[in-house]
Scaffold this active site. Structure first.
Site, short mmCIF file in Angstrom:
data_model
loop_
_atom_site.label_atom_id
_atom_site.label_comp_id
_atom_site.label_asym_id
_atom_site.label_seq_id
_atom_site.Cartn_x
_atom_site.Cartn_y
_atom_site.Cartn_z
N SER A 113 33.75 40.45 35.33
CA SER A 113 32.61 40.76 35.99
C SER A 113 31.94 39.59 36.60
O SER A 113 32.78 38.80 37.46
CB SER A 113 31.72 41.36 35.16
OG SER A 113 30.37 42.10 35.79
N GLU A 127 34.92 51.83 36.26
CA GLU A 127 34.16 50.62 36.40
C GLU A 127 32.79 50.90 36.46
O GLU A 127 31.87 50.04 35.89
CB GLU A 127 34.78 49.98 37.54
CG GLU A 127 36.03 49.20 37.31
CD GLU A 127 35.93 47.86 36.64
OE1 GLU A 127 35.02 47.63 35.87
OE2 GLU A 127 36.96 47.16 36.70
N HIS A 148 33.65 49.50 32.13
CA HIS A 148 33.59 47.98 32.52
C HIS A 148 33.54 47.34 31.35
O HIS A 148 32.58 47.38 30.61
CB HIS A 148 32.54 48.12 33.55
CG HIS A 148 32.41 46.64 34.17
ND1 HIS A 148 32.96 45.97 35.07
CD2 HIS A 148 31.21 45.52 33.73
CE1 HIS A 148 32.38 45.07 35.29
NE2 HIS A 148 31.52 44.55 34.65
#
Length: 620
Positions: free
Chosen positions: A216, A346, A468
């Site tokens: 991320s 995600e 995610h």
């Protein structure tokens, strides 16, 4: 002097258990021998200082290297976490609290951790992996349980390093002056990288095999290091997981960063300042004097839309010389070996926070259907898309057309998946693809993965899918922590593949190639601009063997975001307001008046057909 004497009196047993290491500047330290969750020995060093505490007049400044010390440093205690907000939205639910800092919050937080397999042997020269945590540049810490480096270290015989860096306003306030130059968090990371490059040989690390990996915002950080000339000498390979320098939330221009400082100044009641002629000296003075908690409590004041994090890296003309897209287009980045990828679902994690009307907390864990019609879906989409898309009917219509489900009947899960894919492609997957494609086109070796397995130990509801960040559990070997978790044998095999691929990449630059020259059973092909082959990371029963090789992923959708939509927006901007007014009137005429006329005409035709049919029947 008495303190020094007492120190050596009461600590000889600890020092003999793990020999002192003297850093290259002479500073002594010691760690501790521990066992991994699989019962294998390693040496762990926690909380090694690599910078002077960024407190007092060092707040908002670039980090200063830690001065040498004389007394042996006890590196057996987890370090402070940098000042940040915590997630309380779902109360004490583990799925959200697992990402909250688990050590004391402090501005004095620039420390790193080192994990060494077995005992320290300076002659081993093992590959080194430096972990960069994510958290939107506003949260994160190196000490989270999910980042525990023991299993990965001992199972793959690598040295793992994890550093802290400043986040939010403390790490990314930009004021165009040395007292607040912006990118302080990136300079923190770079200083830690320099420390590793200088000292890791003393722990048995190979300074010619240093790999950055992150997820991320951590992945965006890694790719930003690929763009920065400052970072290039201090690492050799890169792994980016669900994030890139080209992600729309990753980097902002200077004027936006400066405007955010003014907005925060007003929110903190320091004064009432105009955006037109701000006094940056007054703003900086307010922020330097402010209590850290006051800054933290107001840090989100400048945010206006979904996916917009308040304090992020900036094109400052120093660490970053140009925007990421320009660097990728012109090849102004480090060409090396890159491993990149993303997860299937995600954005669902973020949608649940952003749309409380659609996903009420009270029903979150008891319901599984939230978006049941097109009207609700469009309302959610409008709450999530950036303003530059929403301000024009043409661009909004293009996005809706690209993602609206077409196969009937449309279920609530179909609507949810369409929303997730729209935002997931825009914020994560397509930017990772863009980075991978640019790296390949400019001569770098690239390997791409797509994570599609929903873990049996996932605590979030099943309808949320493959979230995610949840490949991290497999990369750090969590399925092998059988005293705490109950993963399946297939999931342990998947975790083993993750660890082996990641470690092989760090050791050899190729996830397929083991350090001894042999190769893994399943061959992961290189990514290229034509076939775009990727490895589907999932359990064996879902995609056995070479069936795991796919193409793309999300190729068509990413072409929409990265080519078609920008061209459409440019074309719309060129024609000017009179055309847009005319076009909107034309759209209304076509969609309302013409539709209404067509409806009545169709009704008339049906009536005539009915009369004719009725007449024939009656006359027969």
């Amino acid at each position: 002097m008495r303190y020094s004497l007492l120190f050596f009196i009461f600590l000889p047993c600890v020092i003999t258990a793990v020999d002192l290491i003297h850093l290259h500047d002479g500073s002594p330290l010691f760690g501790e021998e521990v066992l991994s969750q699989t019962g294998k020995p390693l040496t762990r060093f926690l909380g090694i200082p690599f910078a002077e505490p960024p407190i007092g007049n060092l707040r908002f400044r670039k980090p200063k290297p830690k001065q040498p010390w004389r007394i042996p440093f006890n590196a057996t205690t987890p370090p402070n976490s940098c000042i940040q907000s915590e997630d309380t939205y779902f109360g004490d639910f583990y799925g959200s609290t697992m990402w909250n800092p688990n050590t004391k919050l402090s501005e004095d937080c620039l420390y790193l951790n080192v994990y060494v397999p077995g005992k320290v042997d300076p002659n081993k020269k093992l590959a080194v992996m430096i972990w960069v945590y994510g958290g939107g540049f506003w949260s994160g810490t190196s000490t989270l349980d999910v980042y525990d480096g023991r299993i990965l270290t001992v199972e793959e015989n690598v040295i793992l390093v994890a550093m802290n860096y400043r986040v939010s306003i403390f790490g990314f306030l930009y004021m165009n002056r040395s007292e607040a130059p912006g990118n302080m968090g990136m300079w923190d990371q770079l200083l830690a990288m320099k420390w590793v490059h200088k000292n890791i040989d003393l722990f048995g690390g190979d300074t010619s095999r240093i790999t950055l990996f992150g997820e991320s915002a951590g992945a965006a950080s890694v790719s930003i290091h690929m763009l920065s000339q400052k970072s290039a000498p201090y690492f050799h390979r890169a792994i980016i997981q669900s994030g890139s320098a080209t992600s729309p939330w990753a980097i902002e221009p200077r004027d936006v960063a400066l405007a955010r400082a003014v907005i925060l100044y007003n929110a903190m009641k320091c004064g009432n300042m105009s955006l037109i002629s701000p006094d940056y000296d007054r703003i900086l003075d307010c922020f330097q004097r402010a209590d850290a908690d006051a800054l933290r409590e107001n840090e989100w004041a400048p945010v206006r839309e979904f996916g917009d994090f308040p304090w992020v890296p900036v094109v400052d003309g120093d660490f970053l010389l140009e925007n990421a897209q320009t660097s990728l287009k012109q090849g102004n980045f480090k060409k090396t070996q890159l491993l990149a990828g993303s997860n299937r679902d995600e954005s669902i994690y973020f949608l649940t926070y952003q749309l409380p009307d659609i996903f009420p907390v009270a029903d979150f864990f008891s319901k599984s259907e939230f978006i049941k019609d097109r009207q609700t879906w469009i309302k959610g989409v409008k709450d999530l898309l950036p303003r530059q898309i929403l301000k024009c009917q043409l661009t909004l219509a293009a996005v809706l057309h690209e993602y609206e489900p077409q196969d009937l009947p449309i279920s609530a899960q179909n609507w949810l998946n369409a929303m997730d894919k729209m935002l997931g492609d825009y914020h994560f997957t397509c930017s990772v693809n863009e980075m991978a494609l640019a790296h390949t086109k400019h001569g770098g070796d690239t390997f791409y993965y797509y994570f599609t397995h929903r873990a049996t130990q996932q605590t979030w509801p099943e309808w949320m899918g493959v979230l995610h960040g949840y490949e991290i559990n497999f990369i750090f070997g969590e399925p092998f922590n059988q005293k705490r978790f109950n993963y399946t044998d297939e999931e342990r095999e998947l975790s083993n593949r993750f660890m082996r691929y990641w470690a092989n990449f760090a050791k050899t630059g190729d996830p397929n190639k083991n350090e001894d020259g042999s190769f893994t059973q399943d061959i992961w092909p290189k990514y290229n601009s034509v076939s775009m082959e990727y490895m589907n990371m999932t359990v064996e029963s879902s995609y056995p063997g070479q069936n795991r090789i796919g193409h793309g992923p999300r190729r068509k959708e990413c072409a929409f975001w990265k080519a078609y939509l920008p061209n459409l927006m440019a074309a719309v901007a060129d024609v000017g307001d009179p055309y847009l007014v005319w076009k909107q009137q034309m759209d209304k005429w076509q969609n309302e008046y013409i539709t209404d006329w067509q409806y009545h005409f169709e009704q008339y035709k049906r009536y005539q057909t009915y009369r004719q049919s009725d007449s024939e029947t009656c006359g027969g």
